[in-house]
Write an enzyme that holds these catalytic residues in place. Structure first.
Site, PDB file in Angstrom:
ATOM      1  N   ASP A  98       0.874  -1.175   0.000  1.00  0.00           N
ATOM      2  CA  ASP A  98       0.000   0.000   0.000  1.00  0.00           C
ATOM      3  C   ASP A  98       0.909   1.222   0.000  1.00  0.00           C
ATOM      4  OD1 ASP A  98      -2.055   1.841   0.347  1.00  0.00           O
ATOM      5  OD2 ASP A  98      -3.117   0.586   1.784  1.00  0.00           O
ATOM      6  N   ASP A 199      -2.520   4.691  -2.834  1.00  0.00           N
ATOM      7  CA  ASP A 199      -3.425   5.464  -1.991  1.00  0.00           C
ATOM      8  C   ASP A 199      -3.591   6.877  -2.538  1.00  0.00           C
ATOM      9  OD1 ASP A 199      -4.727   5.821   0.826  1.00  0.00           O
ATOM     10  OD2 ASP A 199      -3.329   7.499   0.648  1.00  0.00           O
ATOM     11  N   GLU A 256      -6.724   4.147  -5.657  1.00  0.00           N
ATOM     12  CA  GLU A 256      -7.839   4.699  -4.881  1.00  0.00           C
ATOM     13  C   GLU A 256      -8.278   5.997  -5.564  1.00  0.00           C
ATOM     14  OE1 GLU A 256      -8.863   5.858  -0.257  1.00  0.00           O
ATOM     15  OE2 GLU A 256      -6.958   6.519  -1.118  1.00  0.00           O
ATOM     16  N   HIS A 331     -10.371  -0.838   5.381  1.00  0.00           N
ATOM     17  CA  HIS A 331      -9.891  -0.176   6.595  1.00  0.00           C
ATOM     18  C   HIS A 331     -10.511   1.200   6.811  1.00  0.00           C
ATOM     19  CE1 HIS A 331      -7.526   1.434   3.354  1.00  0.00           C
ATOM     20  NE2 HIS A 331      -7.066   2.399   4.124  1.00  0.00           N
ATOM     21  N   ASP A 332     -11.138   1.767   5.778  1.00  0.00           N
ATOM     22  CA  ASP A 332     -11.743   3.096   5.874  1.00  0.00           C
ATOM     23  C   ASP A 332     -13.269   3.047   5.960  1.00  0.00           C
ATOM     24  OD1 ASP A 332      -9.415   4.605   5.828  1.00  0.00           O
ATOM     25  OD2 ASP A 332      -9.376   4.739   3.638  1.00  0.00           O
TER      26      ASP A 332
END
Length: 566
Positions: A98, A199, A256, A331-332
């Protein structure tokens, strides 16, 4: 049909600090991940997406990187990572890093130099501007609330941060920044990593001149996301990264990219674009939030017809043009069974139904840690138990505006990122088996761990875990699940989501009851079904049972495979 290994893979996302602690400090680490590789191999996943493990002061749980080529002390050493990579490869699993290219930590050496003086050689590595009219350079609002600008008294200028003030944005108009980022990406590829999740990649380019956003309410800040999201030059920079670095490696990449539809997504992932393999879309993540007010925190009931519309649009547009990255939580985001299912009476049934929905769509499925055992949201009673910077900022600002604390806490129970960040529940022992030697977890364990844990799920042949194993195995056995054409059925049905997937003479029929009450299903005209071809269901079903008309039980799901007779 453009076949690729990453289209046929299933990805498992690991949030390291919450996955497994091997040394008793209450924080997950690389050795902890290593100790669970056999579990992940048995689950059947192909790729492990590991959230940031780089050196970081951890203001945003590792997404504020202070050294891209070093491992965070809490997670271990680079030798630990090298061993993890080796052991994963020995088991036939790949590892995806990531990587944050939009910003660094404010403790990164580049930013420390940049902040030192206006004439420092690295000043232009970040985005600095003079204030305007006694305030920030423009009225943009951060994703974590408040202005995107942080004032630096020593140089009398502001630096830009789309996220936390501890995450200054890099200046991607500076060729030295670009060259350094490329070198760093290749450094990891030479180590043998198998891909990257980039990200916030849609934000590396900002509007020329950094103009104010439209601000009809005369607020001090404004959400002006279109001025720093998905701008055209992002594609120039990504093509450059691909041509110079990524092209030379057989890897998987996912970006993302919030704020776009599938037609825009094709500009990133179209087969001839040479940028990314797939992107995460966010449209379905806003189904339960008002478009005004406090955004995601203003929770409203979601509608199945809206979900059908969004998912079908992406499925149809991307078919044979690009590729989808399919997910229901990460995770968000809140836990999927708490958000789209029933995490109480029908937790098992609804978790299996949602898994069926996800894995039968065209695109690469992403499983978030704990999703495969039906982990649920957490409802901490005190703000003191929360750790997420976005959550804490929202709480503080809401209290300042006079919003009742009870209402604020209810919003957190629904939408806080900490819902997904409580420790992985491995067993019914103390602290869910997450930590060793009496360690105290960095965030509290969900109190339902005696019921919901891996050890119990592995022992129970009817568990959510074993259902996931079967779904993953089916995907490897039947190409139609990977490459078949999607077609929505019953588009106006407000309870049942049904669709087909067709490849040559093979056709899947997927039937899903999305709610906790019975629903009547009637087979649409023209659909052939071999009722003896039932691939998977989350309730007992008799082979050969007539399904021309039948009653679906709460959260029931079925998948049939039929050889179409011409």
């Amino acid at each position: 049909m453009n076949k690729k290994w990453w289209k046929e893979s299933v990805v498992y996302q690991i949030y390291p600090i919450s996955f497994m602690d091997s040394n008793g400090d209450g924080k997950g680490d690389l050795r902890g991940i290593m100790s669970k590789l056999d579990y992940l191999k048995d689950l059947g996943v192909d790729m492990l997406w590991i959230c940031p493990i780089y050196k970081s002061p951890n203001h945003d749980n590792g997404y504020d990187i202070s050294d891209y080529c070093a491992i965070m002390d809490e997670f271990g050493t680079m030798e630990d990572f090298d061993l993890l990579l080796k052991e994963a490869h020995l088991r036939g699993m790949k590892i995806m890093m990531d990587l944050v290219l939009n910003h660094t930590s404010d403790e990164h050496p580049w930013f420390i130099e940049s902040k030192a003086s206006k004439d420092n050689p690295k000043r232009d590595y970040f985005i600095w501007r003079k204030g305007k009219n006694g305030g920030p350079p423009n009225n943009w609002e951060s994703y974590f609330s408040g202005s995107v600008w942080q004032y630096d008294e020593s140089t009398d200028e502001y630096y830009l941060h789309l996220y936390s003030k501890h995450q200054p944005d890099l200046n991607w108009e500076n060729q030295k920044v670009i060259d350094s980022m490329h070198e760093m990406v290749e450094w990891w590829l030479k180590k043998g990593v198998d891909g990257f999740r980039f990200d916030a990649i849609a934000h590396i380019v900002k509007a020329v001149g950094l103009p104010d956003g439209a601000n009809p309410l005369k607020l001090p800040t404004v959400q002006a996301y279109d001025l720093f999201s998905n701008l055209e030059n992002v594609h120039t920079l990504l093509k450059n990264l691909y041509d110079r670095v990524l092209f030379h490696y057989d890897i998987m990449t996912v970006g993302e990219t919030s704020g776009l539809g599938p037609e825009q997504a094709l500009s990133y992932v179209g087969d001839t674009r040479n940028e990314l393999n797939m992107v995460f879309q966010f449209e379905h993540m806003f189904l339960d939030a008002r478009s005004t007010g406090t955004g995601k925190w203003d929770v409203v009931p979601w509608n199945l017809l809206d979900l059908k519309k969004i998912i079908s649009h992406w499925q149809i547009v991307m078919h044979e043009q690009g590729w989808n990255a399919n997910y229901l939580c990460n995770h968000d985001q809140p836990r999927s069974v708490s958000r789209f299912g029933d995490d109480q009476e029908y937790r098992v049934e609804s978790a299996k139904m949602l898994a069926t929905f996800l894995h039968m769509l065209e695109g690469t499925p992403y499983i978030y840690q704990g999703e495969e055992i039906g982990m649920t949201n957490i409802a901490f009673q005190s703000i003191d138990d929360y750790r997420d910077v976005e959550t804490l900022n929202f709480y503080e600002q809401s209290m300042q505006r006079g919003i009742p604390e009870e209402k604020i806490m209810q919003a957190l129970w629904h939408k806080s990122r900490d819902n997904a960040r409580t420790p992985m529940q491995w067993s019914n022992t103390e602290e869910a088996g997450f930590t060793t030697m009496g360690g105290e977890p960095w965030i509290r364990v969900n109190s339902n761990y005696p019921l919901i844990n891996v050890e119990a799920a592995v022992k129970d042949p009817n568990s959510i875990y074993h259902y996931y194993r079967k779904l993953i195995a089916l995907r490897k056995q039947h190409e139609v699940i990977v490459y078949g054409l999607y077609e929505l059925l019953l588009p106006l049905d407000e309870e049942i989501y049904a669709y087909t997937r067709t490849l040559e003479d093979q056709q899947l029929l997927v039937i899903l009851n999305f709610f906790g009450k019975e629903a009547e299903f009637k087979l649409p005209e023209g659909i052939q079904v071999d009722t003896k071809g039932l691939l998977i269901s989350n309730y007992p079903v008799k082979s050969g049972e007539d399904i021309s008309t039948f009653t679906l039980r709460p959260y029931e799901s079925r998948v049939y495979l039929t050889t179409i007779q011409s």
